[in-house]
Design an enzyme around this catalytic site. Sequence first.
Site, PDB file in Angstrom:
ATOM      1  N   ALA A 181     -25.427  -5.268  13.668  1.00 32.06           N
ATOM      2  CA  ALA A 181     -25.884  -6.915  14.366  1.00 32.06           C
ATOM      3  C   ALA A 181     -26.629  -6.989  13.775  1.00 32.06           C
ATOM      4  O   ALA A 181     -27.898  -7.499  12.682  1.00 32.06           O
ATOM      5  CB  ALA A 181     -26.726  -6.367  16.099  1.00 32.06           C
ATOM      6  N   ASP A 201     -25.524  -0.265  16.454  1.00 32.36           N
ATOM      7  CA  ASP A 201     -27.004  -1.133  17.153  1.00 32.36           C
ATOM      8  C   ASP A 201     -27.830  -0.390  17.468  1.00 32.36           C
ATOM      9  O   ASP A 201     -27.559  -0.162  19.003  1.00 32.36           O
ATOM     10  CB  ASP A 201     -26.514  -2.128  16.529  1.00 32.36           C
ATOM     11  CG  ASP A 201     -28.289  -3.514  15.919  1.00 32.36           C
ATOM     12  OD1 ASP A 201     -28.142  -3.550  14.384  1.00 32.36           O
ATOM     13  OD2 ASP A 201     -29.104  -3.591  16.382  1.00 32.36           O
ATOM     14  N   CYS A 226     -32.553  -6.791   3.144  1.00 33.39           N
ATOM     15  CA  CYS A 226     -32.858  -8.103   2.339  1.00 33.39           C
ATOM     16  C   CYS A 226     -34.290  -8.563   2.727  1.00 33.39           C
ATOM     17  O   CYS A 226     -34.905  -8.799   2.555  1.00 33.39           O
ATOM     18  CB  CYS A 226     -32.465  -8.901   3.542  1.00 33.39           C
ATOM     19  SG  CYS A 226     -32.964  -8.802   5.450  1.00 33.39           S
TER      20      CYS A 226
END
Length: 447
Positions: free
Chosen positions: A260, A281, A388
Amino acid sequence: MAKQKNRQKTVKLSVRALAAQLLFLVLEQGKSLSTLIPEQQSKIKPQDLPLLQEICFGVCRVLPRLDSIIAMLLDNPLKGKKRIVHCLLLVGLYQLLYLRVPAHAAVDEVVKGTESLNVGAFKNLVNAVLRRFLREKTGILAKVDQNWHTLHPDWFINRLKKYYSNWREIIEANNQKPPMWLRINQNYSNSEHYIQLLEQVGVKGIAEGRQSVRLSQPSSVENLPHFTEGWVTVQDLHAQWAASLLEPQNDELILDACAAPGGKTTHLLELAPKGKVVALDIEQNRLVRVNQNLQRLQQTALVIQGDATNPTSWLNQVTDFLGESAVQFDKILLDAPCSATGIIRRHPDIKWLRRDQDIEELVQLQKQILTTLWSLLKEGGVLLYATCSVLQEENHQQISAFLQSQSDAILEPLLFPLQENMLGYQFFPTENSGDGFYYAKLRKRVK
Ligand SMILES: C[S@@+](CC[C@H](N)C(=O)[O-])C[C@H]1O[C@@H](n2cnc3c(N)ncnc32)[C@H](O)[C@@H]1O
């Protein structure tokens, strides 16, 4: 009394007062702007949304500078319930320093906010502080800016300094506003073609390879040609590497384990439209976005709510779907839950939401997910680990420990130049380029 309470609740807040309220929720209650701002969308006029975003994101970007100014202008810090007044001052100062709005109108609006936020008793104080700032601005800024502001929490700076000599560049990049990147669906168009379509609607784009376009100014998705038909997806340049590095094929069974809102799921299906993609997810409400994105791109995936660390609770949905008694995946994308420290310029509230002690917890969760998913991968199959984050504990060190513990794991080379002392590849946030992302491609040895 009850009536009065209700009336207070329904008072419509101005954009400035609302911004102060949201900042209070971020800074005092640890809520995220990514959750708070979309919740406001139905409550405010569409034309007010950009200003609300600009103020909330902007204040988080430069918070320590604004805090220092307030500390200089107040005898005593505003604590406890009075923090909402502090947030109003942040909003006021941000406007005076960073926005092109007439100063006195900006001050008046913020002062009015004290009434609507039920802190009318602080009206004079807010007025006095902001007007004093206007009068003494040059001297105040000279003092406040005499040293370079990292505008980041110390714990984060300390971690960066430990492993990167270029840590200042990372910080400088984080302090800029991010560019808006588009991923062009190669089944319909390509970057060169799409920038021509953009030009027709007055939006300037710069092509990067065949797949990516950087907009010279952010634009709302409604302005993007054929957005609703799935020609284009908003996605950071470096995030666009995930699906390409995994190289999905049409006949493969692929698990997108932390899927997600689905940015990478849809990319996998753009590259392999007949691939059998399972989008998993843990958060049901975030899966709504996955379904919306799949629908917009007219794609199909098996969308499952489940915990990647506990496959027995959801794997039966995959076997039932395929009509098989057991399954192993050809490929797995693990876009792991992480500190998100690579996307600070896009989500500057991360700087104030994340704490040093969160990192170890995240590292343990990532390790658990990675080890669990490894057992679901076929021999010869590939798992792409992505974050990230720019923190080595979540990236290089995580993969290094994994390779030591799993004798059947082989680290595959990536398309990028080798980086010193780095397993996998670490992208850093860079002006006019992508965000901080990390990738490591692991293949399971055939016995
Ligand atoms: C970095 S985001 C994924 C972004 C997504 N891949 C994309 O490109 O749009 C990480 C996701 O991991 C999910 N997550 C966290 N813990 C999980 C777990 N134990 N099992 C499955 N998903 C999890 C979060 O809900 C979040 O949506």
